[in-house]
Design a protein around this motif. Structure first.
Motif, short mmCIF file in Angstrom:
data_model
loop_
_atom_site.label_atom_id
_atom_site.label_comp_id
_atom_site.label_asym_id
_atom_site.label_seq_id
_atom_site.Cartn_x
_atom_site.Cartn_y
_atom_site.Cartn_z
N ARG A 5 0.84 -1.20 0.00
CA ARG A 5 0.00 0.00 0.00
C ARG A 5 0.88 1.25 0.00
O ARG A 5 1.17 1.81 1.05
N THR A 58 -5.95 1.99 0.99
CA THR A 58 -6.56 0.68 0.74
C THR A 58 -5.74 -0.04 -0.32
O THR A 58 -4.79 0.51 -0.88
N ASP A 59 -6.12 -1.28 -0.60
CA ASP A 59 -5.45 -2.05 -1.64
C ASP A 59 -5.97 -1.71 -3.03
O ASP A 59 -5.41 -2.16 -4.03
N TRP A 86 -14.72 -2.28 -2.77
CA TRP A 86 -14.64 -1.88 -1.37
C TRP A 86 -15.68 -2.62 -0.52
O TRP A 86 -15.39 -3.06 0.58
N THR A 89 -14.56 -6.08 0.73
CA THR A 89 -13.43 -6.23 1.64
C THR A 89 -13.92 -6.45 3.07
O THR A 89 -14.99 -5.99 3.47
N TRP A 91 -12.62 -5.13 5.65
CA TRP A 91 -12.54 -3.82 6.30
C TRP A 91 -13.90 -3.12 6.22
O TRP A 91 -14.41 -2.61 7.20
#
Length: 145
Positions: A5, A58-59, A86, A89, A91
């Motif tokens: 990242r 983020t990735d 997103w 994920t 997260w």
């Protein structure tokens, strides 16, 4: 495990402080070692300077040139399917669960507590019926010890 990242143009970040907290944005230019120029386009964030301390990288990465127009950034966000990626994920799922739990009423929190007690009672009662190999595996994982 290699760190992946990096602060780079096109990197999607989550704003973790301030009035825009919880929204996604894209880094479109690095101003200096403390600040970046970000834009959200369709994600709901206007173009502004933001310190890196307020961003969580983020990735997700968007293919865009340095300082694109908002229209071109929106196309890149659509092509990369940022919102869908997103949402998948862990997260994002944890943030959604935390927000949902924070919005519960007293009665709903009480119901959750009762259900958790019932679940743990079922697991406790069925512990002896589990095959010994499964009991050993769950003990090694740190559960029910």
């Amino acid at each position: 495990m290699v760190f992946t990242r990096f602060v780079e143009i096109g990197r999607v970040a989550l704003i973790n402080y301030g009035p825009e907290e919880g929204k996604l944005c894209v880094i479109i230019d690095v101003l200096d070692h403390n600040k970046a120029l970000i834009d959200g386009g369709k994600l709901g964030v206007e173009r502004m300077k933001m310190p890196f301390k307020r961003l969580s990288l983020t990735d997700i990465k968007v293919a865009c040139p340095r300082c694109p127009r908002t229209k071109n950034l929106n196309k890149a966000i659509d092509e990369a399917d940022v919102e869908g990626t997103w949402a998948k994920t862990s997260w994002a799922k944890k943030r959604a669960a935390k927000a949902k739990r924070a919005g519960l009423t007293d009665l709903e929190r009480f119901k959750v507590m009762i259900l958790r007690k019932q679940k743990s009672a079922i697991l406790r009662n069925n512990w002896r019926r589990m095959p010994s190999a499964m009991r050993k595996a769950t003990n090694k994982a740190g559960k029910w010890s």
